[in-house]
Enzyme design. Structure first.
Site, short mmCIF file in Angstrom:
data_model
loop_
_atom_site.label_atom_id
_atom_site.label_comp_id
_atom_site.label_asym_id
_atom_site.label_seq_id
_atom_site.Cartn_x
_atom_site.Cartn_y
_atom_site.Cartn_z
CG HIS A 125 -2.00 -1.06 1.10
ND1 HIS A 125 -3.16 -0.91 0.38
CD2 HIS A 125 -2.04 -2.32 1.61
CE1 HIS A 125 -3.88 -2.01 0.45
NE2 HIS A 125 -3.22 -2.88 1.20
CE LYS A 162 -3.65 -3.30 -2.40
NZ LYS A 162 -3.47 -4.65 -2.97
CB THR A 212 -11.69 -7.41 6.11
OG1 THR A 212 -12.13 -8.36 5.13
CG2 THR A 212 -10.61 -6.54 5.51
#
Length: 403
Positions: free
Chosen positions: A216, A247, A362
């Site tokens: 990320h 991403k 999650t």
């Protein structure tokens, strides 16, 4: 034996808890990101996507698209096999060199996804090292957890982003015992950032290898998009850096960067690498173009950070609970799975805003949220509309006090 009874029972339990996942059918529109077409019950309408991991909109970048078209025209569609059996194209080789350079490492290795790169690398490293013990941050991604489990190595969990707790655990092992410390830079659900420097210092003091997941952060941070480790001048302190191309780079695939021996060991022993057909040449070519572009351009990163900051500030003025985040990720707490799903549904149906609900497993139960990821292509007008829409939905569902 009525097998379907058990399958239906498992699904019904998810539905009763409000955790059953629905996939929204959308088609991104070239040149119009973050707009997309949403398909539902034979109807279609334009929506704004606020939950994409294509953080910088590079899936729409002309350099990337041109490179992919050229690769298809020159090489065709598929790769032709595994990396060992005709599946290593020149695009794969060039991309691995580019990624190694990005992280200042001797080599890099491509995988079909970030999940596979974590699972394959961690399971292989920890199984190759004799009597290895793995220390994993308690909030590590499922792919890291699975890789560690698959290694069959002894494993311990250290408190999230807590170098002191890590040090305490490491000191219980003999200095010569192989040790691997695995953690992330940006944690995708809360948006917090690891104390990489301190974790590396503790690891090195205890003779442990370090493994950093930067999925990320790559493309997003650092002068050339090398991630948080590059931004903080710490890439040389890390033994293995893992990243994704799916991403910020807007394409597909995962990778690791490390020294030549570690790369060669994983290339030679990791089953999920050896027996998997390689990425199509066009995907590798697009990723290569994206990595090269973001090494030189910080424009997208700068605008992106400004958009994320603006959204956080405007949301905080409303009374909506924005969870603490040091990064570009904007998590909004709902705290209930049913209302979280309902909020997402209303935003989509009434306001043409698509934000996927994030529920257990999650995130922990009671921490259900909407995870918003603004991009450089979300302008201030769109941010204002999002904030006003959220205020209306929050009032309707009585989620939290609104000013």
């Amino acid at each position: 034996m009525n097998y379907n009874k058990y399958f239906n029972g498992a699904l019904n339990s998810l539905k009763n808890e409000g955790r059953y996942r629905v996939f929204n059918d959308i088609k991104r529109t070239l040149g119009n990101f973050p707009k997309a077409i949403h398909y539902s019950n034979s109807e279609e309408k334009e929506v704004s996507v606020w939950c994409s991991n294509d953080y910088l909109g590079m899936g729409q970048n002309k350099n990337v698209l041109t490179a992919m078209h050229e690769a298809i025209d020159s090489s065709g569609a598929g790769s032709g096999g595994t990396r060992n059996i005709s599946g290593t194209s020149h695009y794969h080789v060039l991309l691995e060199k580019e990624l190694a350079d990005l992280h200042n490492k001797e080599g890099a290795l491509l995988f079909t996804s970030g999940y596979i790169s974590n699972e394959a690398s961690l399971s292989t490293i920890a199984s190759i090292l004799p009597d290895c013990v793995v220390l994993s941050d308690e909030l590590n991604h499922a792919s890291m957890i699975q890789g560690i489990k698959n290694s069959k190595a002894e494993r311990f969990i250290f408190n999230h982003n807590d170098p002191e707790h890590l040090d305490k655990i490491l000191k219980t092992f003999h200095p010569d015992r192989p040790k691997l410390v695995a953690f992330e830079s940006v944690y995708s659900m809360d948006g917090d950032i690891a104390p990489i420097k301190e974790l590396c210092e503790v690891s090195k003091a205890n003779n442990a290898l370090t493994y950093l997941d930067e999925v990320h952060a790559v493309g997003m941070y650092g002068p050339r998009g090398g991630g948080i480790a590059e931004r903080e001048g710490l890439m040389d302190e890390l033994d293995i850096i893992e990243g994704t191309l799916a991403k910020a780079y807007g394409t597909m695939g995962g990778y690791i960067a490390s020294n030549k021996n570690i790369i060669d060991v994983i290339r030679s022993f990791a089953s999920s690498f050896i027996f998997t057909t390689s990425l199509p040449p066009a995907i590798a070519a697009g990723a290569l173009a994206s990595v090269k572009y973001l090494k030189k351009s910080s424009l997208e990163r700068n605008i992106h950070q400004a958009r994320a900051k603006s959204l956080k500030e405007k949301l905080k003025q409303t009374g909506i609970v924005v969870m603490p985040s040091e990064s570009h990720i904007v998590p909004i707490l709902v705290g209930d799975p049913t209302r979280c799903k309902k909020a997402s549904d209303i935003l989509l149906s009434d306001f043409s805003i698509y934000i996927q609900p994030i529920n257990y497993p999650t995130v922990p139960k009671g921490k259900e949220r909407l995870r918003i990821t603004p991009s450089p292509l979300h302008d201030e007008k769109m941010i204002d509309y999002l904030v006003e829409s959220l205020k209306k939905v929050w009032r309707e569902l009585n989620i939290s006090p609104i000013s």
